[in-house]
Write a protein that holds these residues in place. Sequence first.
Motif, PDB file in Angstrom:
ATOM      1  N   GLU A  11      39.134  24.203  86.996  1.00  0.00           N
ATOM      2  CA  GLU A  11      37.750  24.611  86.457  1.00  0.00           C
ATOM      3  C   GLU A  11      37.963  24.124  84.899  1.00  0.00           C
ATOM      4  O   GLU A  11      37.272  23.536  84.445  1.00  0.00           O
ATOM      5  CB  GLU A  11      37.042  26.155  86.403  1.00  0.00           C
ATOM      6  N   HIS A  77      30.507  28.988  88.322  1.00  0.00           N
ATOM      7  CA  HIS A  77      30.393  29.789  87.017  1.00  0.00           C
ATOM      8  C   HIS A  77      29.158  29.719  86.555  1.00  0.00           C
ATOM      9  O   HIS A  77      28.657  30.857  85.969  1.00  0.00           O
ATOM     10  CB  HIS A  77      31.696  29.142  86.140  1.00  0.00           C
ATOM     11  N   GLU A  99      33.804  35.681  84.942  1.00  0.00           N
ATOM     12  CA  GLU A  99      35.433  35.342  85.121  1.00  0.00           C
ATOM     13  C   GLU A  99      35.780  36.590  86.199  1.00  0.00           C
ATOM     14  O   GLU A  99      37.041  36.276  87.036  1.00  0.00           O
ATOM     15  CB  GLU A  99      36.043  35.365  83.882  1.00  0.00           C
ATOM     16  N   GLU A 102      34.171  35.467  89.855  1.00  0.00           N
ATOM     17  CA  GLU A 102      33.902  34.139  90.459  1.00  0.00           C
ATOM     18  C   GLU A 102      34.805  33.867  91.794  1.00  0.00           C
ATOM     19  O   GLU A 102      34.360  33.159  92.604  1.00  0.00           O
ATOM     20  CB  GLU A 102      33.680  33.173  89.394  1.00  0.00           C
TER      21      GLU A 102
HETATM   22 MN    MN Z   1      35.139  30.634  85.085  1.00  0.00          MN
END
Ligand code: MN
Length: 141
Positions: A11, A77, A99, A102
């Motif tokens: 990511e 996200h 965070e 996810e």
């Molecule tokens: Mn993230």
Amino acid sequence: MPTPSMEDYIEQIYLLIESKGYARVSDIADALSVHPSSVTKMVKKLDKDEYLNYEKYRGLILTAKGKKIGKRLVYRHDLLEQFLEIIGVDKENIYDDVEGIEHHLSWNSIDRIGDLVQYFEADKKREQALKELREKQLSKE
Ligand SMILES: [Mn+2]
């Protein structure tokens, strides 16, 4: 499937390449608040699993497979941030909460949350109605 930790790296690498055009080990370490040696270790693993190509002095590029998953992870996200915002979660909690959750939702749940976000986006009165409900609850506390 990548592990949660691999997902975080893919990511961030995707985001760095999107915004700067490249992702250096030091930038990835900063973005994830980890030691550069951990980044090197993970980058080698991601290279082995064909998410990216890493050459020590030339940097790294995502493979087609890495790009595809990176794009989905960033979408996930952003979608979850949007979802928490719609349901009225306080701004200062949103990033950390996303965070935290996810990596632990199935794509099935993500897609259904996507429907719900679309439902709210389709008519702003819906978000307003939810807000009024929330304010009513708060005034009872
Ligand atoms: Mn993230």
